[in-house]
Scaffold this motif. Structure first.
Motif, PDB file in Angstrom:
ATOM      1  N   VAL A  78     -56.277  -3.721  13.268  1.00 54.40           N
ATOM      2  CA  VAL A  78     -56.223  -3.445  11.838  1.00 54.40           C
ATOM      3  C   VAL A  78     -55.764  -2.024  11.537  1.00 54.40           C
ATOM      4  O   VAL A  78     -55.005  -1.786  10.606  1.00 54.40           O
ATOM      5  CB  VAL A  78     -57.597  -3.716  11.183  1.00 54.40           C
ATOM      6  N   LEU A  79     -56.230  -1.067  12.307  1.00 58.20           N
ATOM      7  CA  LEU A  79     -55.928   0.334  12.033  1.00 58.20           C
ATOM      8  C   LEU A  79     -55.467   1.033  13.311  1.00 58.20           C
ATOM      9  O   LEU A  79     -56.209   1.800  13.922  1.00 58.20           O
ATOM     10  CB  LEU A  79     -57.177   1.015  11.453  1.00 58.20           C
ATOM     11  N   PRO A  80     -54.205   0.788  13.706  1.00 58.11           N
ATOM     12  CA  PRO A  80     -53.708   1.432  14.924  1.00 58.11           C
ATOM     13  C   PRO A  80     -53.606   2.942  14.742  1.00 58.11           C
ATOM     14  O   PRO A  80     -53.576   3.440  13.612  1.00 58.11           O
ATOM     15  CB  PRO A  80     -52.332   0.800  15.132  1.00 58.11           C
ATOM     16  N   PRO A  81     -53.545   3.680  15.843  1.00 54.21           N
ATOM     17  CA  PRO A  81     -53.521   5.144  15.755  1.00 54.21           C
ATOM     18  C   PRO A  81     -52.408   5.712  14.879  1.00 54.21           C
ATOM     19  O   PRO A  81     -52.635   6.666  14.146  1.00 54.21           O
ATOM     20  CB  PRO A  81     -53.337   5.586  17.207  1.00 54.21           C
ATOM     21  N   ILE A  82     -51.218   5.134  14.904  1.00 56.51           N
ATOM     22  CA  ILE A  82     -50.116   5.665  14.103  1.00 56.51           C
ATOM     23  C   ILE A  82     -50.433   5.569  12.610  1.00 56.51           C
ATOM     24  O   ILE A  82     -50.128   6.471  11.835  1.00 56.51           O
ATOM     25  CB  ILE A  82     -48.782   4.968  14.457  1.00 56.51           C
ATOM     26  N   VAL A  83     -51.080   4.488  12.194  1.00 56.36           N
ATOM     27  CA  VAL A  83     -51.465   4.326  10.791  1.00 56.36           C
ATOM     28  C   VAL A  83     -52.550   5.339  10.434  1.00 56.36           C
ATOM     29  O   VAL A  83     -52.521   5.941   9.355  1.00 56.36           O
ATOM     30  CB  VAL A  83     -51.927   2.878  10.513  1.00 56.36           C
ATOM     31  N   SER A  84     -53.488   5.539  11.335  1.00 53.63           N
ATOM     32  CA  SER A  84     -54.550   6.528  11.091  1.00 53.63           C
ATOM     33  C   SER A  84     -53.985   7.934  10.930  1.00 53.63           C
ATOM     34  O   SER A  84     -54.426   8.693  10.059  1.00 53.63           O
ATOM     35  CB  SER A  84     -55.555   6.519  12.246  1.00 53.63           C
ATOM     36  N   ILE A  85     -53.010   8.274  11.736  1.00 52.66           N
ATOM     37  CA  ILE A  85     -52.406   9.604  11.666  1.00 52.66           C
ATOM     38  C   ILE A  85     -51.649   9.785  10.350  1.00 52.66           C
ATOM     39  O   ILE A  85     -51.780  10.816   9.677  1.00 52.66           O
ATOM     40  CB  ILE A  85     -51.500   9.847  12.889  1.00 52.66           C
ATOM     41  N   ILE A  86     -50.880   8.778   9.941  1.00 46.75           N
ATOM     42  CA  ILE A  86     -50.152   8.855   8.670  1.00 46.75           C
ATOM     43  C   ILE A  86     -51.133   8.927   7.510  1.00 46.75           C
ATOM     44  O   ILE A  86     -50.918   9.680   6.544  1.00 46.75           O
ATOM     45  CB  ILE A  86     -49.170   7.680   8.516  1.00 46.75           C
ATOM     46  N   LEU A  87     -52.227   8.188   7.576  1.00 50.71           N
ATOM     47  CA  LEU A  87     -53.262   8.280   6.539  1.00 50.71           C
ATOM     48  C   LEU A  87     -53.854   9.685   6.481  1.00 50.71           C
ATOM     49  O   LEU A  87     -54.122  10.206   5.393  1.00 50.71           O
ATOM     50  CB  LEU A  87     -54.359   7.249   6.773  1.00 50.71           C
ATOM     51  N   THR A 106     -44.714  18.591  -0.697  1.00 46.79           N
ATOM     52  CA  THR A 106     -43.930  17.379  -0.430  1.00 46.79           C
ATOM     53  C   THR A 106     -42.911  17.621   0.675  1.00 46.79           C
ATOM     54  O   THR A 106     -42.742  16.770   1.567  1.00 46.79           O
ATOM     55  CB  THR A 106     -43.242  16.894  -1.716  1.00 46.79           C
ATOM     56  N   PHE A 107     -42.249  18.763   0.640  1.00 45.95           N
ATOM     57  CA  PHE A 107     -41.282  19.060   1.700  1.00 45.95           C
ATOM     58  C   PHE A 107     -41.974  19.129   3.060  1.00 45.95           C
ATOM     59  O   PHE A 107     -41.503  18.549   4.039  1.00 45.95           O
ATOM     60  CB  PHE A 107     -40.536  20.368   1.405  1.00 45.95           C
ATOM     61  N   THR A 108     -43.109  19.808   3.114  1.00 44.91           N
ATOM     62  CA  THR A 108     -43.865  19.914   4.375  1.00 44.91           C
ATOM     63  C   THR A 108     -44.326  18.539   4.839  1.00 44.91           C
ATOM     64  O   THR A 108     -44.189  18.199   6.014  1.00 44.91           O
ATOM     65  CB  THR A 108     -45.070  20.853   4.190  1.00 44.91           C
ATOM     66  N   PHE A 109     -44.870  17.747   3.909  1.00 42.95           N
ATOM     67  CA  PHE A 109     -45.326  16.389   4.245  1.00 42.95           C
ATOM     68  C   PHE A 109     -44.171  15.553   4.783  1.00 42.95           C
ATOM     69  O   PHE A 109     -44.321  14.848   5.791  1.00 42.95           O
ATOM     70  CB  PHE A 109     -45.948  15.725   3.015  1.00 42.95           C
ATOM     71  N   LEU A 110     -43.032  15.607   4.112  1.00 43.42           N
ATOM     72  CA  LEU A 110     -41.885  14.812   4.554  1.00 43.42           C
ATOM     73  C   LEU A 110     -41.381  15.254   5.926  1.00 43.42           C
ATOM     74  O   LEU A 110     -41.078  14.410   6.779  1.00 43.42           O
ATOM     75  CB  LEU A 110     -40.758  14.892   3.522  1.00 43.42           C
ATOM     76  N   VAL A 111     -41.293  16.552   6.149  1.00 46.25           N
ATOM     77  CA  VAL A 111     -40.819  17.049   7.448  1.00 46.25           C
ATOM     78  C   VAL A 111     -41.754  16.581   8.568  1.00 46.25           C
ATOM     79  O   VAL A 111     -41.312  16.042   9.584  1.00 46.25           O
ATOM     80  CB  VAL A 111     -40.686  18.589   7.441  1.00 46.25           C
ATOM     81  N   ILE A 112     -43.049  16.768   8.373  1.00 50.17           N
ATOM     82  CA  ILE A 112     -44.019  16.391   9.410  1.00 50.17           C
ATOM     83  C   ILE A 112     -44.018  14.885   9.633  1.00 50.17           C
ATOM     84  O   ILE A 112     -43.988  14.406  10.773  1.00 50.17           O
ATOM     85  CB  ILE A 112     -45.425  16.907   9.049  1.00 50.17           C
TER      86      ILE A 112
END
Length: 167
Positions: A78-87, A106-112
């Motif tokens: 249900v909640l794989p690590p990649i989803v947890s990291i993006i959350l 927003t720029f920082t969020f998008l870059v990361i």
């Protein structure tokens, strides 16, 4: 192998949440105008939400009857690590948005996020983030005139200076 005869982790909770949300929608439909007659304004939303409640209850009972699939773990499925990291990225973004402002956060969020998900050359990531930010900013701030958090970049002064150049 996942089949129809087995239940996946989280399926019972999801079915229960659907029942609760359906009941809330039913209550909201009833509060439109009650149910004084079949032709009252709330009759169609009430009928649709009643069907939702019955369907959700049927699905919930059906889900409860299924045996749980043994080899699947809840967080893996249900909640794989990649989803947890993006959350986590989204949570951090929402916390710093007011303080830093729309442009910087927003720029920082998008870059990361793009670098984390895309994993290509950093210049490509910067370009994608910049194009995305400019597009979103032009559409929402300049065309639709949505007020975005200003933060540490003095947007109003910059926009006023640009307008003064063209007027």
């Amino acid at each position: 192998m996942t089949g129809i005869s087995t239940r996946m982790p989280g399926e019972v909770v999801f079915s229960f949440v659907l029942v609760i949300l359906s009941l809330v929608i039913f209550w909201q439909a009833y509060s439109i105008s009650g149910f004084s007659s079949i032709s009252s304004p709330g009759s169609l939303p009430l009928a649709a939400s009643a069907i939702m409640v019955m369907s959700a209850c049927f699905s919930f009972v059906k889900t409860l009857k299924k045996p749980l699939e043994n080899h699947t773990l809840f967080f893996t499925h249900v909640l794989p690590p990649i989803v947890s990291i993006i959350l986590a990225f989204i949570l951090i973004y929402s916390v710093v948005l007011e303080k830093l402002g729309f442009i910087v956060s927003t720029f920082t969020f998008l870059v990361i996020s793009i670098q984390f998900l895309y994993r290509k050359h950093f210049l490509i990531t910067l370009g994608l983030a910049l194009i995305s930010l400019i597009t979103v900013y032009v559409v929402f701030r300049l065309i639709f005139q949505v007020i975005l958090p200003e933060g540490i970049v003095p947007e109003r002064e910059i926009i006023a200076a640009i307008r003064n150049l063209f007027s």
